[in-house]
Design an enzyme around this catalytic site. Structure first.
Site, PDB file in Angstrom:
ATOM      1  N   ALA A 250       0.796  -1.237   0.000  1.00 39.50           N
ATOM      2  CA  ALA A 250       0.000   0.000   0.000  1.00 39.50           C
ATOM      3  C   ALA A 250       0.825   1.283   0.000  1.00 39.50           C
ATOM      4  O   ALA A 250       0.248   2.370   0.095  1.00 39.50           O
ATOM      5  CB  ALA A 250      -1.021   0.028   1.135  1.00 39.50           C
ATOM      6  N   ALA A 251       2.149   1.171  -0.131  1.00 41.80           N
ATOM      7  CA  ALA A 251       2.947   2.405  -0.235  1.00 41.80           C
ATOM      8  C   ALA A 251       2.550   3.165  -1.505  1.00 41.80           C
ATOM      9  O   ALA A 251       2.344   4.383  -1.488  1.00 41.80           O
ATOM     10  CB  ALA A 251       4.434   2.068  -0.254  1.00 41.80           C
ATOM     11  N   GLY A 252       2.418   2.424  -2.620  1.00 39.62           N
ATOM     12  CA  GLY A 252       2.005   3.058  -3.878  1.00 39.62           C
ATOM     13  C   GLY A 252       0.611   3.653  -3.766  1.00 39.62           C
ATOM     14  O   GLY A 252       0.347   4.749  -4.282  1.00 39.62           O
ATOM     15  N   ASP A 253      -0.281   2.946  -3.081  1.00 38.15           N
ATOM     16  CA  ASP A 253      -1.657   3.445  -2.920  1.00 38.15           C
ATOM     17  C   ASP A 253      -1.675   4.735  -2.103  1.00 38.15           C
ATOM     18  O   ASP A 253      -2.428   5.661  -2.395  1.00 38.15           O
ATOM     19  CB  ASP A 253      -2.519   2.389  -2.220  1.00 38.15           C
TER      20      ASP A 253
HETATM   21  O1  RIB Z   1      -1.539  -2.208  -3.359  1.00 41.72           O
HETATM   22  C1  RIB Z   1      -1.743  -3.075  -2.285  1.00 41.72           C
HETATM   23  C2  RIB Z   1      -2.989  -3.856  -2.465  1.00 41.72           C
HETATM   24  O2  RIB Z   1      -2.859  -4.689  -3.592  1.00 41.72           O
HETATM   25  C3  RIB Z   1      -3.337  -4.787  -1.328  1.00 41.72           C
HETATM   26  O3  RIB Z   1      -4.106  -4.185  -0.320  1.00 41.72           O
HETATM   27  C4  RIB Z   1      -4.044  -5.939  -2.027  1.00 41.72           C
HETATM   28  O4  RIB Z   1      -5.398  -6.026  -1.725  1.00 41.72           O
HETATM   29  C5  RIB Z   1      -3.823  -5.714  -3.520  1.00 41.72           C
HETATM   30  O5  RIB Z   1      -4.930  -5.233  -4.110  1.00 41.72           O
END
Ligand code: RIB
Length: 315
Positions: A250-253
């Site tokens: 989730a760093a990219g998110d």
């Molecule tokens: O970017 C991280 C996410 O990728 C995770 O939370 C997982 O669910 C996948 O979708």
């Protein structure tokens, strides 16, 4: 006034195993720990934007099971507007099996479940939520036809589009021309540009190729190697922030959600990218996706503690 950001994307329940190392094929390995953590790139990006202070509307789908109920509850707790989060009947919520090793690296396998049911007609039903936003954020864990419909609608309503094309897949120039900000890692950049970024020069070549394909700006995030920001006026490099890595999930998110909020708050692309880089750095210091995404004040305090002004340098 708070910025308004709409996210079209996936919801997953992450089944996370912490393991000393990645197992080899055929091997059974004792892990350290198992956790169930809400995730999904779309949901994570929505949470990141909400925790950075935006009003967020989410368009997506969960299944009619316990994972779906819990994911909806978690998004609701963040204050995210969920009118267009549908519940697909007799279908499982998306699941991500995630292995995280002692270096913080991960491997992820997805079972899309309800995410695969999100249709262009559901996007059309949510047109007002797109039209009223300043930015639309999309990724590729929901069907491409659905994402394409959302991006086209955003374009019609002059809403700026951030696309995080993950997991990587081929995209047409026609679609990329509707994207204002393309946020890619090395894998996605290679898939879309045909150039593997192995150093600063090749990263810049890949970014310029993507710019020529029609996107407004390219943000190439390279983990511990920093980020490259390329737009028509030139390329800038932002170094990685030095932190103790626990889990990069989730760093990219976080980068995507924080970038959208920074831009919506009127920051320049470079300043918004810098804030996003600090937010993403905090994310890797904790285990899990939505468990690790920082709130606005944490990011500001962290930046102040690192004297974060003007780190970007022209390339
Ligand atoms: O970017 C991280 C996410 O990728 C995770 O939370 C997982 O669910 C996948 O979708």
């Amino acid at each position: 006034m708070k910025p308004h950001i709409t996210v079209v994307g996936s919801v997953n329940m992450d089944l996370v195993f912490r393991t000393p190392r990645m197992p080899a094929i055929g091997e059974t390995l004792h892990g350290h720990e198992f956790r169930q953590i809400p995730g999904g790139k779309g949901a994570n990006q929505a949470v990141a934007a909400a925790r950075q202070g935006a009003d967020v509307s989410f368009i997506g789908a969960v299944g009619d099971d316990g994972f779906g109920e819990y994911s909806r509850h978690c998004l609701n707790q963040e204050g995210i507007e969920l009118t267009h989060l549908s519940t697909a009947k007799d279908i499982a919520t998306g699941v991500a099996g995630i292995l995280v090793d002692d270096s913080g690296n991960n491997c992820i396998v997805l079972a899309a479940g309800a995410n695969a049911t999100l249709s262009p007609s559901q996007i059309e039903a949510a047109e007002a939520a797109i039209a009223s936003a300043q930015f639309l954020i999309c990724q590729l864990e929901t069907p491409l036809a659905t994402v394409t419909r959302a991006i086209r609608l955003a374009h019609v309503h002059s809403v700026k589009v951030l696309l995080n094309p993950a997991p990587a897949q081929a995209l047409s120039d026609e679609l990329l021309q509707l994207v204002d900000y393309l946020i890619v890692n090395e894998t996605e950049a290679a898939q879309l540009s045909g150039i593997t970024a192995t150093d600063r020069d090749s990263a810049q070549n890949a970014s310029e190729k993507l710019l020529h394909r029609g996107v407004g700006a390219v943000l190439l995030t390279m983990g511990e190697h920093g980020a490259l920001i390329t737009q028509a006026s030139g390329t800038h490099f932002i170094p990685a922030i030095d932190v103790e890595v626990v889990d990069t999930t989730a760093a990219g998110d976080t980068f995507v959600g924080a970038l959208a909020v920074g831009l919506a708050n009127g920051l320049s692309l470079l300043d918004a990218s810098l804030e996003a880089q600090y937010a993403a750095a905090l994310t890797v210091t904790k285990l899990g996706a939505q468990t690790s995404i920082p709130h606005r004040q944490e990011v500001l305090d962290f930046m102040a503690s690192r004297h974060a002004a003007s780190v970007a340098s022209a390339v």
